[in-house]
Design a protein around this motif. Sequence first.
Motif, PDB file in Angstrom:
ATOM      1  N   UNK A 134       2.454 -31.978 -18.312  1.00  0.00           N
ATOM      2  CA  UNK A 134       3.457 -32.877 -17.726  1.00  0.00           C
ATOM      3  C   UNK A 134       2.992 -33.361 -16.349  1.00  0.00           C
ATOM      4  N   UNK A 135       2.564 -32.394 -15.521  1.00  0.00           N
ATOM      5  CA  UNK A 135       2.128 -32.742 -14.162  1.00  0.00           C
ATOM      6  C   UNK A 135       0.870 -33.603 -14.175  1.00  0.00           C
ATOM      7  N   UNK A 136      -0.054 -33.301 -15.084  1.00  0.00           N
ATOM      8  CA  UNK A 136      -1.285 -34.098 -15.149  1.00  0.00           C
ATOM      9  C   UNK A 136      -0.979 -35.536 -15.565  1.00  0.00           C
ATOM     10  N   UNK A 137      -0.077 -35.709 -16.510  1.00  0.00           N
ATOM     11  CA  UNK A 137       0.149 -37.044 -17.068  1.00  0.00           C
ATOM     12  C   UNK A 137       1.039 -37.907 -16.182  1.00  0.00           C
ATOM     13  N   UNK A 138       1.912 -37.288 -15.408  1.00  0.00           N
ATOM     14  CA  UNK A 138       2.750 -38.150 -14.557  1.00  0.00           C
ATOM     15  C   UNK A 138       1.917 -38.742 -13.430  1.00  0.00           C
ATOM     16  N   UNK A 144       5.471 -43.848 -17.713  1.00  0.00           N
ATOM     17  CA  UNK A 144       6.807 -43.967 -17.131  1.00  0.00           C
ATOM     18  C   UNK A 144       7.765 -42.907 -17.658  1.00  0.00           C
ATOM     19  N   UNK A 145       7.395 -42.270 -18.760  1.00  0.00           N
ATOM     20  CA  UNK A 145       8.330 -41.332 -19.383  1.00  0.00           C
ATOM     21  C   UNK A 145       7.559 -40.323 -20.212  1.00  0.00           C
ATOM     22  N   UNK A 146       7.896 -39.045 -20.046  1.00  0.00           N
ATOM     23  CA  UNK A 146       7.209 -37.977 -20.786  1.00  0.00           C
ATOM     24  C   UNK A 146       8.248 -37.163 -21.541  1.00  0.00           C
ATOM     25  N   UNK A 147       8.034 -37.017 -22.833  1.00  0.00           N
ATOM     26  CA  UNK A 147       8.951 -36.223 -23.649  1.00  0.00           C
ATOM     27  C   UNK A 147       8.129 -35.182 -24.414  1.00  0.00           C
ATOM     28  N   UNK A 148       8.621 -33.948 -24.432  1.00  0.00           N
ATOM     29  CA  UNK A 148       7.962 -32.859 -25.158  1.00  0.00           C
ATOM     30  C   UNK A 148       8.919 -32.414 -26.252  1.00  0.00           C
ATOM     31  N   UNK A 281      12.954 -40.015 -16.168  1.00  0.00           N
ATOM     32  CA  UNK A 281      11.752 -40.847 -16.135  1.00  0.00           C
ATOM     33  C   UNK A 281      10.943 -40.509 -14.881  1.00  0.00           C
ATOM     34  N   UNK A 282       9.627 -40.651 -14.980  1.00  0.00           N
ATOM     35  CA  UNK A 282       8.725 -40.221 -13.910  1.00  0.00           C
ATOM     36  C   UNK A 282       9.144 -40.767 -12.542  1.00  0.00           C
ATOM     37  N   UNK A 283       9.537 -42.039 -12.501  1.00  0.00           N
ATOM     38  CA  UNK A 283       9.846 -42.644 -11.199  1.00  0.00           C
ATOM     39  C   UNK A 283      11.229 -42.259 -10.662  1.00  0.00           C
TER      40      UNK A 283
END
Lengths: 337, 337
Positions: A134-138, A144-148, A281-283
């Motif tokens: 999560x931290x690497x991809x943001x 803009x959005x990460x879902x697991x 969302x990331x932002x």
Amino acid sequence: MSAIRQDPTTREWVIVAPNRARRPHTARDEPAAAPAPDAACPFCPGNEASTPPGLLRLPGPGGSGWAVRVIPNKFGALTPSGEPVRRECGPLFREMDGVGHHEVIVETPRHDRTMSRMTDAEVELVLRAYQARYKALRADARVKYIIIFKNHGERAGTSLSHPHSQLVAAPVPPMQTRRKYEVATAHFDDTGRCLYCDLVEAEVEAKDRLVLETDRFVVFQPYASRVPFETWIAPKRHEPSFAQVSAEDLVGLARVLRRTLATLGAVLGAHDFNYVLHSAPVEDEGKRYYLWHIQILPRLQTIAGLELGSGIFITTMAPEESASLVRDALARGAGGR
Amino acid sequence: MSAIRQDPTTREWVIVAPNRARRPHTARDEPAAAPAPDAACPFCPGNEASTPPGLLRLPGPGGSGWAVRVIPNKFGALTPSGEPVRRECGPLFREMDGVGHHEVIVETPRHDRTMSRMTDAEVELVLRAYQARYKALRADARVKYIIIFKNHGERAGTSLSHPHSQLVAAPVPPMQTRRKYEVATAHFDDTGRCLYCDLVEAEVEAKDRLVLETDRFVVFQPYASRVPFETWIAPKRHEPSFAQVSAEDLVGLARVLRRTLATLGAVLGAHDFNYVLHSAPVEDEGKRYYLWHIQILPRLQTIAGLELGSGIFITTMAPEESASLVRDALARGAGGR
């Protein structure tokens, strides 16, 4: 490369990914709890070469082998190359390249070790892998959005039965998430408080849908559960993003997640389910409008025409009743301690 | 009586209907095309007494027996008594009694006569029954939204295999419909035109997702199809509600619907599917923002964690490709003429 298209009537996005039609399906050939490592399983130790090179590898006990691996999804819906530039295809249609990340978290080297059979320490490693990715991809400005999420069992959409979860990092937040944000923003403007924090507090106060409470986490079955035994795990402190969870809290969360899944298994027997780890969302991670949470959705009912057509779900059990069954099982120690 | 609860995070409604857990499930014990009338089937002729008294009965050929029956759903999610008065259950939770109508349209007396095997005249009777009930129920001042849908096959949520559809008349429009209305209203305000009429025109013009066109109807696979072979049937003239379709057009629609289903069956083989007949909310039938349409959703993929958690679907076939397969099959006469 796939394409991301916008539905002109809902403004929701759809990923058109023809390459995923080629992915192997072994889950339906195996019993719900598969017996043993499988020479044909791409996620079993020894078969690492059949998957793309790893993105993360947490070492096994004593540093030998691996405990958790993260790899790109071989049949990924999104690809980490290019830019998500919008193309207008006439006045109504809009699309962009399927830019993003689609990863697989192989949760254990053991083919048959589902999360409810793991130790707390093993679940913690899975959560650490989630958070590391999560931290690497943001940090990728296109994301803009990460879902697991996890698909467990054929009715939940698994194509491979070896325990794994998936991560999708998309170049646009889902419209559904934008809409939830509108609701939460209006609540904040009205009250000066986070809707999700208020919700957690209200569920703790109401008690009858509460499953489990620790100093840091609350487990409950929400007031408007969409399916029987829908269960949420949420933090007690305000944390919009899963990236913000402390290392110490990951330890506690691992225990809560493992106990919750094991107890649901004790009440429902072997069953298929999805879980989804929602984050802002990331932002919007710095805003006070949202709370990361894990939503567990047992797949006991089939999603039918009414649900697909209208968004209105019919659930056949009130959450007060199902929560009481889960509380009783927990009290009996059915899900371990 | 069931309850209708509002999700405080999405403002969508959920129906909590514990009585539906008791409904019989015979579909999974039978092959996809069930062979013959069944003494145990509540929808077969001779067993009418096992269902609640009928709401509508269209006579069979020569006036003997019945061709189509409409009955209340014995395990209905909504009940036609009382008033949908909202109750505030604390600051965040809102519910009302499950007031409304939940009906079953038994499409044929023949246990194994699926719609694609019917004659055009038989399908027309089904559509007439849909419309008659639609018109009767919109006169109920408590009814704000009527949706008609069909679950065909176990993966689509059928509990009984005798060909039937369902109608739900709800005291509140789905939040999803309200949201679609927002999008369509903004489009109307911007352009002075109906978004859905523009969409039909754009699909006719684009040609590559078009399946079938008559003087009155267009069949296409939408630009942002959520699942492979998603297919829409829409009218060419502006009609927000299915109640507004003329008797003459029902004849043409029956033929288009039967041919479309039969051709999808020829391309995909026996498959499970849902279809949903969308109309404007009852109070918005006079507005220029919407078009009734039938949305057919083959259930070839399982709805998994990403779809449930984010609303973003991954489809494994571009609609241009699937539409071309269906057009070819139609040209070969695979779905009849």
